[in-house]
Design a protein around this motif. Structure first.
Motif, PDB file in Angstrom:
ATOM      1  N   THR A 100       2.059  87.443  63.848  1.00 53.79           N
ATOM      2  CA  THR A 100       2.658  86.836  62.648  1.00 53.79           C
ATOM      3  C   THR A 100       3.306  85.506  63.014  1.00 53.79           C
ATOM      4  N   ASN A 101       4.048  85.512  64.102  1.00 55.96           N
ATOM      5  CA  ASN A 101       4.754  84.319  64.574  1.00 55.96           C
ATOM      6  C   ASN A 101       3.777  83.253  65.068  1.00 55.96           C
ATOM      7  N   ALA A 105      -2.672  83.892  70.808  1.00 58.74           N
ATOM      8  CA  ALA A 105      -3.337  84.606  69.714  1.00 58.74           C
ATOM      9  C   ALA A 105      -4.486  85.466  70.233  1.00 58.74           C
ATOM     10  N   ASN A 119      -0.991  89.908  59.233  1.00 61.22           N
ATOM     11  CA  ASN A 119      -0.238  90.632  60.253  1.00 61.22           C
ATOM     12  C   ASN A 119       1.146  91.029  59.752  1.00 61.22           C
ATOM     13  N   SER A 120       1.745  90.177  58.936  1.00 57.92           N
ATOM     14  CA  SER A 120       3.057  90.492  58.370  1.00 57.92           C
ATOM     15  C   SER A 120       2.977  91.708  57.453  1.00 57.92           C
ATOM     16  N   TYR A 140      -1.781  80.397  57.996  1.00 60.92           N
ATOM     17  CA  TYR A 140      -0.827  81.196  57.227  1.00 60.92           C
ATOM     18  C   TYR A 140      -1.447  82.467  56.639  1.00 60.92           C
ATOM     19  N   TYR A 189       0.431  82.817  64.504  1.00 59.38           N
ATOM     20  CA  TYR A 189      -0.437  82.219  63.479  1.00 59.38           C
ATOM     21  C   TYR A 189       0.354  81.292  62.548  1.00 59.38           C
ATOM     22  N   GLU A 190       1.624  81.612  62.333  1.00 59.16           N
ATOM     23  CA  GLU A 190       2.460  80.717  61.524  1.00 59.16           C
ATOM     24  C   GLU A 190       2.635  79.374  62.230  1.00 59.16           C
ATOM     25  N   LYS A 191       2.858  79.427  63.559  1.00 60.31           N
ATOM     26  CA  LYS A 191       3.017  78.177  64.324  1.00 60.31           C
ATOM     27  C   LYS A 191       1.712  77.379  64.364  1.00 60.31           C
ATOM     28  N   LYS A 196      -3.777  84.367  58.082  1.00 64.42           N
ATOM     29  CA  LYS A 196      -3.779  85.365  59.155  1.00 64.42           C
ATOM     30  C   LYS A 196      -2.365  85.866  59.429  1.00 64.42           C
ATOM     31  N   SER A 197      -1.413  84.954  59.392  1.00 61.84           N
ATOM     32  CA  SER A 197      -0.017  85.342  59.608  1.00 61.84           C
ATOM     33  C   SER A 197       0.433  86.337  58.553  1.00 61.84           C
TER      34      SER A 197
END
Length: 718
Positions: free
Chosen positions: A221-222, A194, A236-237, A230, A224-226, A232-233
């Motif tokens: 996106t990927n 990140a 970015n999405s 969510y 922050y999801e991991k 922040k994800s």
């Protein structure tokens, strides 16, 4: 992607072509592919009109790389093939290097990673252009990731994050952050992923690198999801959706594809037209050759009668070829064995040389400290003998390591501005004591028409002069050594200079002149016993001159003296301002109350270095490893950091990279027992301001500290 815009050793783009390459690079990095294609197509047309083959090759290579960027590998191969045809008829090392680089990318994309690495190394050997080299190590890092060599990939990428590239500094740093973030994600180091992804996004946004903005948002996106972040994800999405709607839309892709196809088709059409013109010319020639054809037909009848005889001869040749192939395989096996033996020897000598430096540092360092502490007269004699032996052993180890580096192709000539007269005078001054001890007079005959500002490698030139002049002094007692320089020719900014070192010493016999440049060779056993030395000095001179494409010439008469001469081509820098300054002379610095950080894992070396600082009224803290160094550098203010390179855990290079992330100002001086695999380039790329090799002379050690603290010496090879 690589760029052809830097001033490389073998070719410089003509001024009328150069702006096209600069503009195309800017368009490419900002994802304006259609504009970049049109610009490069214009460059190719101009090069062809001017019959500038090298610029045409560069245009084709840049087009090939651009088609790779939009995943049209078939078109990339088309332009690559066109460049191949042109390269067959011209000597162009930079073009050959770029050709291998593109082939490496194609191999990497087809997952043939080891072949790709081989091509990358081949390209490195052909050209040392800084921008080109940076792009090579970026691609090399991506290949290392495929091979799961994460440590090697990280080292490459960290060096690019702090790169000093004149043309693509921000783009290369963005690519390095982004690739490092992908590596971190692959190794499940999500926090670092990140962090590096955000750095990539910030740089890409600041410079308008649209593809990198998209890639960074996709990655974050990927990640922050991991991480469970969510919100922040989602941000970015959403950025990604906006980006695709506004920039990466269907219309843009269609325009790029249409432009790409049109340029390719137009080029093919023009190529067909060129080929048809050649066919017409050949047809005209054929009409004039009909009479000749009739004569040839007569000869064909005679040749047919010989066919049977030739067939039988061919059968014999086939058997002979089979035998030759068998012998060739045997020779190949023998050659591979010899190469392996040479590599084993090189690695052994390098390891031994490197391992001897650490205890030798203790010997020379403690000897210096004891001599400084007013020893008794009878002790002083023993200490001086110990110091002499230590210096002799150090010179011997340095010579072995130097020969190994040259044999292993680890050395390349640099290009730096310098003053030739100053370099030679510095060597003469450093050898004046030896000359005085031998009652030998040193005479410099310098051609004042030689330009004052030259571009070449002053470090290697100093080594050449040091060995030749030092050798001449050693074998000349009560005589003179004459150093001559002469400007042979000057063509625009290119000059050729003649050098000669002559003495009236013991001379060399005709028989020994044939082998005197071989390693460990001297005039005779008696000479070795009387004068000492390793016999490696002239071997080093010959090898170093080979890097300049120059040869050493020897003329000598036994009992009368010797003359060593050579010529070197350099670049004149006469347009530099008159107040241009070169390296400063040695100064006396006031070190009192300076506070330094010593980073060293060896306890004896810690004691010696600390005592040497104390002698000059400096205080110091000690870090036992790289992690401690980073912590202490964060918590304290130091005037300078003395950084050992080879340490357990993280290396000095890695520690320097981490420190530079929060401290750009404190001078960092690398203290290292440099080995065969070490590269001064990588030390400076990591953020070191200077390098001192262990064991070192105390005066050099103090001088480097003074220069970097008081003169704020910039990060450069010195």
């Amino acid at each position: 992607m690589a760029s052809t815009t830097l001033f490389c050793q073998d070719f410089v783009q003509p001024k009328e072509i150069q702006p096209y390459f600069d503009q195309a690079r800017t368009f490419r990095n900002q994802n304006k592919i259609d504009l970049a294609l049109e610009t490069l197509n214009t460059a190719a047309s101009e090069a062809e009109k001017n019959e500038d083959v090298k610029s045409l090759i560069d245009s084709l290579h840049e087009l090939a790389l651009l088609y790779l960027k939009i995943d049209k590998e078939g078109d990339t191969e088309f332009y690559w093939d066109r460049a191949s045809v042109l390269l067959k008829d011209i000597e162009y090392p930079y073009g050959d290097a770029m050709h291998k680089y593109i082939e490496a990318i194609l191999l990497y994309r087809s997952k043939r990673n080891f072949q790709a690495l081989f091509m990358i190394n081949e390209a490195k050997q052909l050209n040392n252009d800084r921008n080109f080299f940076n792009n090579l190590i970026l691609t090399e890092a991506k290949i290392y990731i495929n091979l799961e060599k994460y440590e090697s990939a990280t080292k490459n990428l960290n060096s690019l994050i702090v790169n000093t590239d004149v043309y693509e500094k921000e783009y290369l740093a963005t690519q390095a952050y982004l690739t490092l973030a992908k590596l971190n994600l692959r190794t499940n180091n999500l926090t670092e992923s990140a962090k590096n992804g955000e750095n990539a996004l910030a740089l890409a946004t600041q410079n308008g690198f649209l593809v990198d903005i998209k890639d960074a948002n996709t990655l974050l996106t990927n990640v922050y999801e991991k991480l469970g972040l969510y919100q922040k994800s989602l941000v970015n999405s959403q950025n990604l959706v906006k980006l695709k709607d506004s920039i990466f839309n269907v219309d843009k892709i269609k325009i790029e594809a249409k432009t790409a196809d049109k340029i390719r088709d137009d080029y093919k059409t023009e190529e067909i037209a060129r080929q048809e013109k050649k066919i017409e010319e050949l047809t005209e020639s054929q009409n004039r050759s009909e009479f000749t054809t009739i004569l040839i037909s007569s000869f064909l009848i005679i040749i047919s009668l010989l066919a049977v005889t030739l067939y039988r001869n061919n059968q014999i040749k086939l058997k002979t070829n089979d035998l030759l192939q068998t012998k060739n395989k045997e020779l190949q096996i023998a050659r591979d064995g010899a190469v392996q033996a040479m590599e084993a020897k090189t690695n052994f000598l390098s390891t031994v040389s490197h391992e001897l430096r650490t205890p030798l540092y203790a010997v020379t360092g403690l000897t210096h400290l004891l001599l400084e502490e007013n020893p008794e007269e009878h002790q002083k004699e023993h200490l001086k003998a110990l110091k002499f032996s230590g210096d002799y052993l150090l010179n011997f180890i340095n010579d072995i390591l130097h020969i190994n580096k040259i044999d292993a192709n680890k050395l390349e000539p640099l290009n730096m501005e310098f003053n030739l007269k100053k370099v030679i005078n510095e060597v003469i001054n450093s050898l004046s004591q030896s000359a005085k001890a031998n009652k030998t007079k040193l005479i410099l005959e310098y051609d004042e028409s030689i330009p004052g500002h030259l571009l070449s490698d002053p470090l290697k030139l100093s080594q050449i002069f040091m060995n030749l002049i030092g050798n001449a002094i050693k074998f000349t007692k009560g005589g003179e050594v004459r150093i001559t320089t002469k400007l042979l020719e000057k063509n625009n900014d290119q000059v050729k200079i003649f050098f000669e070192v002559t003495d009236n010493g013991i001379g060399i016999s005709k028989e020994k002149q044939k082998s005197i440049f071989n390693g460990f060779e001297q005039g005779s056993i008696q000479i070795n016993r009387e004068y000492g030395g390793t016999g490696l000095g002239l071997t080093i001179v010959k090898s170093l001159l080979g890097l300049f494409n120059s040869k050493i010439e020897l003329e000598s008469t036994l009992g009368e003296g010797s003359s060593f001469s050579f010529e070197i081509a350099m670049t004149s820098m006469e347009d530099l301002p008159e107040d241009f300054t070169f390296e400063t002379a040695q100064k006396d610095y006031d070190f009192k109350n300076l506070h330094l950080l010593i980073v060293e894992d060896n306890k004896i070396n810690q004691v010696i270095t600390k005592k040497m600082l104390t002698k000059k009224e400096m205080t110091s803290d000690i870090a036992n490893n790289g992690h401690e160094a980073i912590t202490l550098a964060k918590e304290n203010v130091y005037d300078a950091i003395l950084m050992d390179i080879h340490m357990p855990g993280i290396s000095g290079e890695e520690a320097t990279i981490e420190i530079r992330k929060f401290n750009q100002d404190t001078p960092i001086i690398a203290l290292t027992a440099i080995s065969l695999d070490d590269s001064l380039e990588s030390f400076y790329a990591a953020g070191c301001n200077d390098v001192v090799t262990k064991p070192f002379k105390p005066e050099v050690f103090y001088q480097k500290i003074g220069e970097n603290i008081f003169d704020k010496k910039p990060n450069s090879i010195s």
